[in-house]
Write a protein that holds these residues in place. Structure first.
Motif, mmCIF file in Angstrom:
data_model
loop_
_atom_site.group_PDB
_atom_site.id
_atom_site.type_symbol
_atom_site.label_atom_id
_atom_site.label_comp_id
_atom_site.label_asym_id
_atom_site.label_seq_id
_atom_site.Cartn_x
_atom_site.Cartn_y
_atom_site.Cartn_z
ATOM 1 N N LEU A 199 6.469 -1.942 17.180
ATOM 2 C CA LEU A 199 5.149 -1.154 18.314
ATOM 3 C C LEU A 199 4.224 -1.922 18.961
ATOM 4 N N LEU A 200 4.137 -3.277 17.957
ATOM 5 C CA LEU A 200 3.372 -4.627 19.178
ATOM 6 C C LEU A 200 3.857 -4.903 20.141
ATOM 7 N N ALA A 201 4.902 -5.398 20.353
ATOM 8 C CA ALA A 201 6.670 -5.700 21.359
ATOM 9 C C ALA A 201 6.613 -4.580 22.046
ATOM 10 N N THR A 202 6.599 -3.573 21.369
ATOM 11 C CA THR A 202 6.426 -2.552 22.669
ATOM 12 C C THR A 202 5.224 -1.768 23.170
ATOM 13 N N GLY A 203 4.013 -2.268 23.048
ATOM 14 C CA GLY A 203 2.933 -1.372 23.144
ATOM 15 C C GLY A 203 2.646 0.071 22.800
ATOM 16 N N GLN A 204 3.118 0.301 21.744
ATOM 17 C CA GLN A 204 3.178 1.826 21.895
ATOM 18 C C GLN A 204 2.974 2.432 20.520
ATOM 19 N N PHE A 205 1.413 0.927 20.002
ATOM 20 C CA PHE A 205 0.717 1.854 19.523
ATOM 21 C C PHE A 205 -0.169 2.225 19.708
ATOM 22 N N GLN A 206 -1.171 3.444 18.876
ATOM 23 C CA GLN A 206 -1.732 4.692 19.932
ATOM 24 C C GLN A 206 -3.207 4.941 18.519
ATOM 25 N N SER A 207 -3.889 4.713 19.764
ATOM 26 C CA SER A 207 -5.377 5.337 19.105
ATOM 27 C C SER A 207 -5.310 5.969 17.574
ATOM 28 N N PRO A 208 -5.674 6.214 16.645
ATOM 29 C CA PRO A 208 -5.641 6.813 15.623
ATOM 30 C C PRO A 208 -6.284 7.992 15.493
ATOM 31 N N ASN A 222 15.061 -3.471 -10.724
ATOM 32 C CA ASN A 222 14.842 -2.273 -10.725
ATOM 33 C C ASN A 222 14.762 -1.643 -9.658
ATOM 34 N N SER A 223 15.105 -0.221 -9.501
ATOM 35 C CA SER A 223 15.450 0.528 -8.236
ATOM 36 C C SER A 223 14.629 0.896 -7.511
ATOM 37 N N ASP A 224 13.648 0.861 -7.769
ATOM 38 C CA ASP A 224 11.861 1.303 -7.531
ATOM 39 C C ASP A 224 11.146 -0.074 -7.119
ATOM 40 N N PHE A 225 11.711 -1.480 -7.944
ATOM 41 C CA PHE A 225 10.892 -2.451 -7.067
ATOM 42 C C PHE A 225 11.758 -2.707 -5.806
ATOM 43 N N ALA A 226 13.213 -2.381 -5.992
ATOM 44 C CA ALA A 226 13.714 -2.712 -5.149
ATOM 45 C C ALA A 226 13.726 -1.276 -3.611
ATOM 46 N N THR A 227 13.010 -0.317 -4.239
ATOM 47 C CA THR A 227 12.392 0.386 -2.986
ATOM 48 C C THR A 227 11.220 -0.192 -2.623
ATOM 49 N N PHE A 228 10.633 -0.653 -3.028
ATOM 50 C CA PHE A 228 9.602 -1.547 -2.935
ATOM 51 C C PHE A 228 9.467 -2.136 -1.215
ATOM 52 N N VAL A 229 10.772 -2.900 -2.009
ATOM 53 C CA VAL A 229 10.747 -4.366 -0.748
ATOM 54 C C VAL A 229 11.317 -3.625 0.375
ATOM 55 N N ARG A 230 12.242 -2.731 -0.423
ATOM 56 C CA ARG A 230 12.393 -2.331 1.425
ATOM 57 C C ARG A 230 11.599 -1.204 2.157
ATOM 58 N N THR A 231 10.525 -0.916 1.272
ATOM 59 C CA THR A 231 9.067 -0.339 2.074
ATOM 60 C C THR A 231 8.878 -1.336 3.184
ATOM 61 N N ILE A 232 8.442 -2.503 2.672
ATOM 62 C CA ILE A 232 7.218 -3.609 3.170
ATOM 63 C C ILE A 232 8.226 -4.157 4.270
ATOM 64 N N VAL A 233 9.965 -4.334 4.034
ATOM 65 C CA VAL A 233 10.837 -4.775 5.358
ATOM 66 C C VAL A 233 10.529 -4.174 6.260
ATOM 67 N N ILE A 234 10.650 -2.390 6.008
ATOM 68 C CA ILE A 234 10.592 -1.523 7.352
ATOM 69 C C ILE A 234 8.981 -1.686 7.756
ATOM 70 N N LEU A 235 8.040 -1.339 7.335
ATOM 71 C CA LEU A 235 6.826 -1.556 7.647
ATOM 72 C C LEU A 235 6.821 -2.773 8.803
ATOM 73 N N VAL A 236 7.139 -3.897 7.805
ATOM 74 C CA VAL A 236 6.587 -4.783 8.663
ATOM 75 C C VAL A 236 7.593 -5.149 10.096
ATOM 76 N N SER A 237 9.121 -4.125 10.217
ATOM 77 C CA SER A 237 9.742 -3.906 11.528
ATOM 78 C C SER A 237 9.123 -3.078 11.981
ATOM 79 N N LEU A 238 9.057 -2.075 11.919
ATOM 80 C CA LEU A 238 8.045 -1.678 12.862
ATOM 81 C C LEU A 238 6.836 -1.336 13.095
ATOM 82 N N ALA A 239 5.783 -2.444 12.383
ATOM 83 C CA ALA A 239 4.299 -3.526 13.036
ATOM 84 C C ALA A 239 5.430 -3.318 14.312
ATOM 85 N N PHE A 240 6.120 -4.840 14.052
ATOM 86 C CA PHE A 240 6.775 -5.895 15.475
ATOM 87 C C PHE A 240 7.309 -5.129 16.182
#
Length: 145
Positions: free
Chosen positions: A55-64, A35-53
């Protein structure tokens, strides 16, 4: 951005184009029996986890609290627009050919030029507008079957 080894916007823009092209190819194969919406969901999770990694690896997290309310409003609007774009894109890939869907999706380049001029007051020269027109014609010709 000086901390990055490649601080040139042109290098990052070419990278974006290469990865966007790969996105279309990988996604077309990936949505084949999903299902294309489920595929979008999976893609979004991958992007979220990748960006979190990243940010953590480069110390770029900001205070909200360091982000203005105006920035949050526009980042949320951008996120909603991105989500809507992805849903539309994956649905189009599900039923269309990647070589047709991707060029029409890239009409966003022409729309950014138009919206930038109208909403942000950016100015484009006559050759710039000619380029925008050629992008539109080119996208239509590439997508035409």
């Amino acid at each position: 951005m000086g901390a990055f080894p490649f601080a040139s916007w042109q290098i990052w823009a070419v990278g974006a184009a290469v990865f966007a092209a790969l996105t279309a190819i990988f996604a077309k194969v990936g949505v084949e029996n999903v299902n294309s919406d489920f595929a979008t969901f999976v893609r979004t999770i991958v992007i979220l986890v990748s960006l979190a990694f990243i940010l953590l690896a480069t110390g770029q997290f900001q205070s909200p609290g360091s982000v203005s309310a105006r920035s949050y409003v526009f980042l949320v609007l951008s996120g909603l627009a991105t989500g809507a774009s992805w849903v539309c894109y994956f649905r189009a890939l599900k039923i269309g050919q990647a070589a047709q869907v991707a060029p029409i999706d890239k009409l966003s380049v022409a729309l950014v030029a138009l919206f930038g001029a109208v909403f942000l007051g950016e100015s484009l020269t006559l050759p710039n507008w000619l380029g925008v027109a050629l992008i539109v014609v080119g996208a239509i010709l590439v997508a035409y079957r």
